[in-house]
Design a protein around this motif. Structure first.
Motif, PDB file in Angstrom:
ATOM      1  N   GLN A  46       0.081   2.705   6.441  1.00 63.03           N
ATOM      2  CA  GLN A  46      -1.298   2.301   6.719  1.00 63.03           C
ATOM      3  C   GLN A  46      -1.643   2.571   8.181  1.00 63.03           C
ATOM      4  O   GLN A  46      -0.933   2.140   9.087  1.00 63.03           O
ATOM      5  CB  GLN A  46      -1.481   0.814   6.413  1.00 63.03           C
ATOM      6  N   TRP A  47      -2.709   3.318   8.391  1.00 59.78           N
ATOM      7  CA  TRP A  47      -3.177   3.609   9.747  1.00 59.78           C
ATOM      8  C   TRP A  47      -4.701   3.526   9.776  1.00 59.78           C
ATOM      9  O   TRP A  47      -5.358   4.067   8.879  1.00 59.78           O
ATOM     10  CB  TRP A  47      -2.701   4.993  10.188  1.00 59.78           C
ATOM     11  N   HIS A  67       0.802  -1.206   0.000  1.00 63.25           N
ATOM     12  CA  HIS A  67       0.000   0.000   0.000  1.00 63.25           C
ATOM     13  C   HIS A  67       0.845   1.271   0.000  1.00 63.25           C
ATOM     14  O   HIS A  67       0.367   2.338   0.345  1.00 63.25           O
ATOM     15  CB  HIS A  67      -0.951   0.005   1.217  1.00 63.25           C
ATOM     16  N   TRP A  68       2.113   1.152  -0.369  1.00 62.83           N
ATOM     17  CA  TRP A  68       3.027   2.285  -0.370  1.00 62.83           C
ATOM     18  C   TRP A  68       2.995   3.036  -1.695  1.00 62.83           C
ATOM     19  O   TRP A  68       2.816   2.442  -2.758  1.00 62.83           O
ATOM     20  CB  TRP A  68       4.460   1.811  -0.136  1.00 62.83           C
ATOM     21  N   SER A  90      -3.214   0.165  12.073  1.00 61.03           N
ATOM     22  CA  SER A  90      -2.666  -1.125  11.689  1.00 61.03           C
ATOM     23  C   SER A  90      -3.762  -2.181  11.693  1.00 61.03           C
ATOM     24  O   SER A  90      -4.628  -2.174  12.573  1.00 61.03           O
ATOM     25  CB  SER A  90      -1.553  -1.535  12.658  1.00 61.03           C
ATOM     26  N   THR A 110       5.316   2.610   8.498  1.00 59.00           N
ATOM     27  CA  THR A 110       4.220   2.118   7.674  1.00 59.00           C
ATOM     28  C   THR A 110       3.542   3.260   6.948  1.00 59.00           C
ATOM     29  O   THR A 110       3.764   4.441   7.255  1.00 59.00           O
ATOM     30  CB  THR A 110       3.199   1.357   8.547  1.00 59.00           C
TER      31      THR A 110
END
Length: 385
Positions: free
Chosen positions: A336-337, A266-267, A339, A334
């Motif tokens: 993504q938040w 998802h980066w 997690s 990361t």
């Protein structure tokens, strides 16, 4: 034009291609042949045959000229992206006759070349005496991290007559490891405070180890000179007729900072590169400050040691690999938040991408429009305890 260039390169590597002088001589030969057919003059046929014979000899000599030449490489040391990379090639003439006008070409991957360097590095050698070895060194400044491998070196020549070009490939493998760039952090309050917390936790556990001796005995062993008498287990010593001392379980977990990089897909590309740079910088800063540190990612698992971690970060890429989190608290990098799974207690999140909707207790948002080094060195503005 591109197809013509590919055809020219194909012929040059498989056979030969005419040089400028060879093209002029070939055109002149066609002109003489046309004149001979038109005038039926025998001397023109003789000239045409002589030029054609010269062209055939000139086309057959360059491939033989490259026989007996040997190419070798020196091992390249790993460097960080943006630093100077030096590559070394050795060319040896193993024949008893000299060689002239040679060209060595190293087809390095495009990722090792800067934006202004479009052509492969090459070296012209005017003379190579019998049994002589020529050393060719050149420098590159790789712009991006990675592990680069290529297998070939090329020798190119038009000798001895200069009418036809010939290029042959030599199998000379090369591997170059380019580490991610590392930020020179003068301070990092985030890691400093985490290190203090872990050190205090470790001291508390060791204190508990010395105070609460009952019930945590792992084994009994014979007394050795220097063992404290308070560790002697008198009841067992009386039974065996010799002194026996207790061994206790030690606490080994929770006393190291774990720099963890989320490698799910998802980066954004630029954000992931920044996260890799941050992971390398935080890891090396911890080593510099003598903070126990380890690296973990779902793709690599747990890694220790500077060369091992930097090599893994040089090759790391987003993937769909899943793995369970380590038991120790994480410094979680990361995009993504929140997690998808709860992080271990005491973990701290460094978040790339969209800012969180509200202030989070253990979250540090990284603004891609601000220098990364300044954000990592800024005072911690959220509670860690």
């Amino acid at each position: 034009m591109r197809k013509l260039r590919r055809l020219n390169q194909f012929l040059e590597e498989r056979w030969v291609t005419p040089a400028y002088a060879g093209l002029l001589l070939l055109a002149m030969n066609l002109f003489f042949f046309a004149a001979a057919v038109n005038s039926m003059a025998g001397w023109l046929y003789v000239i045409t045959g002589m030029i054609l014979g010269l062209l055939l000899v000139a086309a057959s000599l360059p491939p033989r000229y490259l026989r007996g030449l040997m190419l070798e490489r020196a091992k390249a040391d790993p460097v960080h992206a943006g630093d100077r990379l030096r590559l070394t090639v050795f060319l040896t003439n193993a024949t008893p006759t000299p060689r002239y006008t040679l060209q060595v070409i190293d087809p390095v991957p495009s990722g090792l070349r800067s934006a202004t360097q479009r052509e492969s590095p090459q070296k012209a050698i005017e003379e190579l005496r019998p049994r002589q070895t020529v050393t060719w060194q050149y420098d590159l400044i790789p712009p991006r991290r990675g592990i680069y491998e290529w297998q070939q070196l090329y020798l190119r020549t038009a000798a001895p007559l200069g009418l036809f070009w010939c290029r042959r490939s030599f199998s000379v493998p090369q591997q170059v490891v380019v580490y991610p760039p590392v930020l020179q952090l003068q301070q990092c309050p985030l890691l400093d405070q985490l290190g203090q917390e872990l050190s205090q936790e470790w001291r508390d556990r060791q204190h508990h180890l010395h105070v609460a001796q009952e019930g945590i005995t792992r084994a009994l062993r014979p007394y050795r000179w220097g063992d404290p008498l308070r560790l002697v287990h008198w009841r067992t010593s009386a039974r065996y007729g010799e002194l026996r001392v207790r061994e206790f379980d030690t606490f080994s977990g929770g006393n190291a900072v774990t720099v963890a990089l989320d490698t799910h897909s998802h980066w954004r590309g630029e954000d992931f590169e920044q996260a890799v740079i941050a992971a390398a910088s935080l890891y090396l800063y911890s080593l510099q400050q003598q903070i126990p540190v380890q690296f973990w990612s779902p793709a690599t698992g747990m890694l220790h040691g500077r060369p091992t971690v930097l090599r893994a970060l040089a090759a790391i890429a987003p993937s769909e690999t899943d793995a369970e989190y380590p038991l120790d608290s994480l410094l979680w990098l990361t995009a993504q938040w929140p997690s998808p799974e709860p992080l271990p207690p005491g973990s701290v999140t460094l978040l790339w991408g969209e800012p969180p909707s509200r202030q989070q207790g253990r979250l540090l948002w990284i603004d891609r429009d601000r220098p990364l080094g300044l954000q990592l060195q800024a005072p911690v503005s959220y509670p860690l305890a």
